[in-house]
Design a protein around this motif. Structure first.
Motif, mmCIF file in Angstrom:
data_model
loop_
_atom_site.group_PDB
_atom_site.id
_atom_site.type_symbol
_atom_site.label_atom_id
_atom_site.label_comp_id
_atom_site.label_asym_id
_atom_site.label_seq_id
_atom_site.Cartn_x
_atom_site.Cartn_y
_atom_site.Cartn_z
ATOM 1 N N ASN A 192 0.808 -1.217 0.000
ATOM 2 C CA ASN A 192 0.000 0.000 0.000
ATOM 3 C C ASN A 192 0.840 1.265 0.000
ATOM 4 N N HIS A 193 1.989 1.223 0.635
ATOM 5 C CA HIS A 193 2.751 2.445 0.801
ATOM 6 C C HIS A 193 3.381 2.890 -0.524
ATOM 7 N N GLU A 194 3.214 4.158 -0.808
ATOM 8 C CA GLU A 194 3.751 4.739 -2.035
ATOM 9 C C GLU A 194 5.200 5.126 -1.831
ATOM 10 N N LYS A 195 6.012 4.795 -2.809
ATOM 11 C CA LYS A 195 7.420 5.162 -2.770
ATOM 12 C C LYS A 195 7.689 6.125 -3.915
ATOM 13 N N GLN A 196 8.919 6.505 -4.049
ATOM 14 C CA GLN A 196 9.291 7.373 -5.149
ATOM 15 C C GLN A 196 9.203 6.604 -6.460
ATOM 16 N N LYS A 197 9.086 7.317 -7.551
ATOM 17 C CA LYS A 197 8.875 6.710 -8.867
ATOM 18 C C LYS A 197 9.998 5.758 -9.295
ATOM 19 N N GLU A 198 11.219 5.973 -8.818
ATOM 20 C CA GLU A 198 12.331 5.112 -9.235
ATOM 21 C C GLU A 198 12.502 3.885 -8.337
ATOM 22 N N ASP A 199 11.827 3.825 -7.212
ATOM 23 C CA ASP A 199 11.937 2.683 -6.306
ATOM 24 C C ASP A 199 11.230 1.455 -6.881
ATOM 25 N N PRO A 200 11.702 0.255 -6.526
ATOM 26 C CA PRO A 200 11.009 -0.967 -6.987
ATOM 27 C C PRO A 200 9.605 -1.055 -6.382
ATOM 28 N N ILE A 201 8.757 -1.820 -7.040
ATOM 29 C CA ILE A 201 7.405 -2.054 -6.538
ATOM 30 C C ILE A 201 7.455 -3.323 -5.690
ATOM 31 N N THR A 202 6.902 -3.256 -4.489
ATOM 32 C CA THR A 202 6.939 -4.372 -3.553
ATOM 33 C C THR A 202 5.590 -5.092 -3.533
ATOM 34 N N PHE A 203 5.664 -6.412 -3.621
ATOM 35 C CA PHE A 203 4.486 -7.266 -3.545
ATOM 36 C C PHE A 203 4.679 -8.249 -2.401
ATOM 37 N N THR A 204 3.577 -8.731 -1.843
ATOM 38 C CA THR A 204 3.628 -9.780 -0.835
ATOM 39 C C THR A 204 2.971 -11.023 -1.413
ATOM 40 N N LEU A 205 3.738 -12.113 -1.482
ATOM 41 C CA LEU A 205 3.250 -13.398 -1.965
ATOM 42 C C LEU A 205 2.912 -14.260 -0.755
ATOM 43 N N ARG A 206 1.703 -14.820 -0.760
ATOM 44 C CA ARG A 206 1.262 -15.697 0.334
ATOM 45 C C ARG A 206 0.684 -16.981 -0.245
ATOM 46 N N PHE A 207 0.960 -18.097 0.441
ATOM 47 C CA PHE A 207 0.347 -19.371 0.087
ATOM 48 C C PHE A 207 0.586 -20.352 1.220
ATOM 49 N N GLY A 208 -0.158 -21.438 1.180
ATOM 50 C CA GLY A 208 -0.007 -22.485 2.186
ATOM 51 C C GLY A 208 0.105 -23.849 1.524
ATOM 52 N N LEU A 209 0.819 -24.735 2.171
ATOM 53 C CA LEU A 209 0.903 -26.124 1.745
ATOM 54 C C LEU A 209 -0.100 -26.889 2.597
ATOM 55 N N LYS A 210 -1.087 -27.478 1.949
ATOM 56 C CA LYS A 210 -2.183 -28.126 2.662
ATOM 57 C C LYS A 210 -2.292 -29.589 2.268
ATOM 58 N N LEU A 237 4.347 -22.677 10.965
ATOM 59 C CA LEU A 237 5.701 -22.203 10.676
ATOM 60 C C LEU A 237 6.297 -22.889 9.447
ATOM 61 N N LEU A 238 6.029 -24.171 9.295
ATOM 62 C CA LEU A 238 6.629 -24.942 8.207
ATOM 63 C C LEU A 238 5.872 -24.800 6.892
ATOM 64 N N PHE A 239 4.556 -24.727 6.937
ATOM 65 C CA PHE A 239 3.753 -24.832 5.718
ATOM 66 C C PHE A 239 3.072 -23.548 5.252
ATOM 67 N N ASP A 240 3.089 -22.480 6.031
ATOM 68 C CA ASP A 240 2.479 -21.223 5.605
ATOM 69 C C ASP A 240 3.581 -20.251 5.193
ATOM 70 N N PHE A 241 3.493 -19.766 3.962
ATOM 71 C CA PHE A 241 4.548 -18.942 3.384
ATOM 72 C C PHE A 241 4.072 -17.506 3.167
ATOM 73 N N GLU A 242 4.977 -16.582 3.431
ATOM 74 C CA GLU A 242 4.758 -15.175 3.116
ATOM 75 C C GLU A 242 6.118 -14.611 2.727
ATOM 76 N N LYS A 243 6.209 -14.075 1.525
ATOM 77 C CA LYS A 243 7.484 -13.589 1.004
ATOM 78 C C LYS A 243 7.264 -12.257 0.292
ATOM 79 N N GLU A 244 8.079 -11.260 0.654
ATOM 80 C CA GLU A 244 8.038 -9.989 -0.054
ATOM 81 C C GLU A 244 8.907 -10.090 -1.298
ATOM 82 N N ILE A 245 8.359 -9.622 -2.408
ATOM 83 C CA ILE A 245 9.064 -9.649 -3.685
ATOM 84 C C ILE A 245 9.125 -8.229 -4.219
ATOM 85 N N GLU A 246 10.327 -7.778 -4.529
ATOM 86 C CA GLU A 246 10.501 -6.451 -5.118
ATOM 87 C C GLU A 246 10.781 -6.608 -6.602
#
Length: 171
Positions: free
Chosen positions: A17-35, A118-127
């Motif tokens: 959600n947070h806006e950065k300067q135009k030259e900064d990378p865009i940050t995404f949050t990837l989430r998933f679970g192993l079920k 802890l083992l099966f739920d993933f959250e990773k920030e991707i720039e």
């Protein structure tokens, strides 16, 4: 999905959600679970049986491929481990317990469900650098591949899932 197969669930990619300067990378949050099966099989009873047969750890390897407009721009490898060990922790009622290694940091859960999260739920920030995006609409594809070896309580397996976000206006 059935509980006798392992699968990737709730695969989502959310722009920060947070806006950065135009030259900064865009940050995404990837989430998933192993079920499914592998999650259900990670129980204290099963890891104690495995420990007694000198099967002392479970390693899950995650490979992520990030594509923007059909071009692979990043490949990320994540490794998580469940290490079974003898414990004398008075807070735990069992002699064999588990340590989870997540992002190279050890965690000592006090309950089975906490260990599974802890083992099966993933959250990773991707720039992603802005140079990979064109003006207007862009397509982002995240390919997720999880794999693990054969253990006393689970067979060797590799599973994949792909997330496509089409017509995304970012720039």
């Amino acid at each position: 999905m059935e509980e006798n197969v392992s699968y990737i669930d709730d695969l989502t990619l959310v722009k920060s959600n947070h806006e950065k300067q135009k030259e900064d990378p865009i940050t995404f949050t990837l989430r998933f679970g192993l079920k499914g099966l592998i999650r259900n099989q990670l129980t204290q009873k099963n890891w104690e049986k495995a420990y007694n047969k000198h099967d002392n750890s479970l390693r899950i390897t995650t490979n992520l491929n990030v594509k923007v407009n059909g071009r692979v721009i990043d490949t990320i490898k994540l490794v998580r481990k469940a290490i079974f060990f003898w414990t004398r922790n008075p807070k735990i009622d069992h002699r064999i317990w588990v340590m989870i290694v997540k992002d190279e940091n050890p965690f000592y859960p006090l309950e089975e469900e906490e260990a599974r999260k802890l083992l099966f739920d993933f959250e990773k920030e991707i720039e992603i650098e802005r140079k990979y995006f064109k003006k207007g609409k862009n397509d982002i594809i995240i390919s997720v591949k999880l794999s693990w070896g054969k253990h006393d309580f689970i067979d060797k397996q590799s599973i994949e899932k792909e997330l496509k976000i089409e017509d995304t206006e970012l720039v």
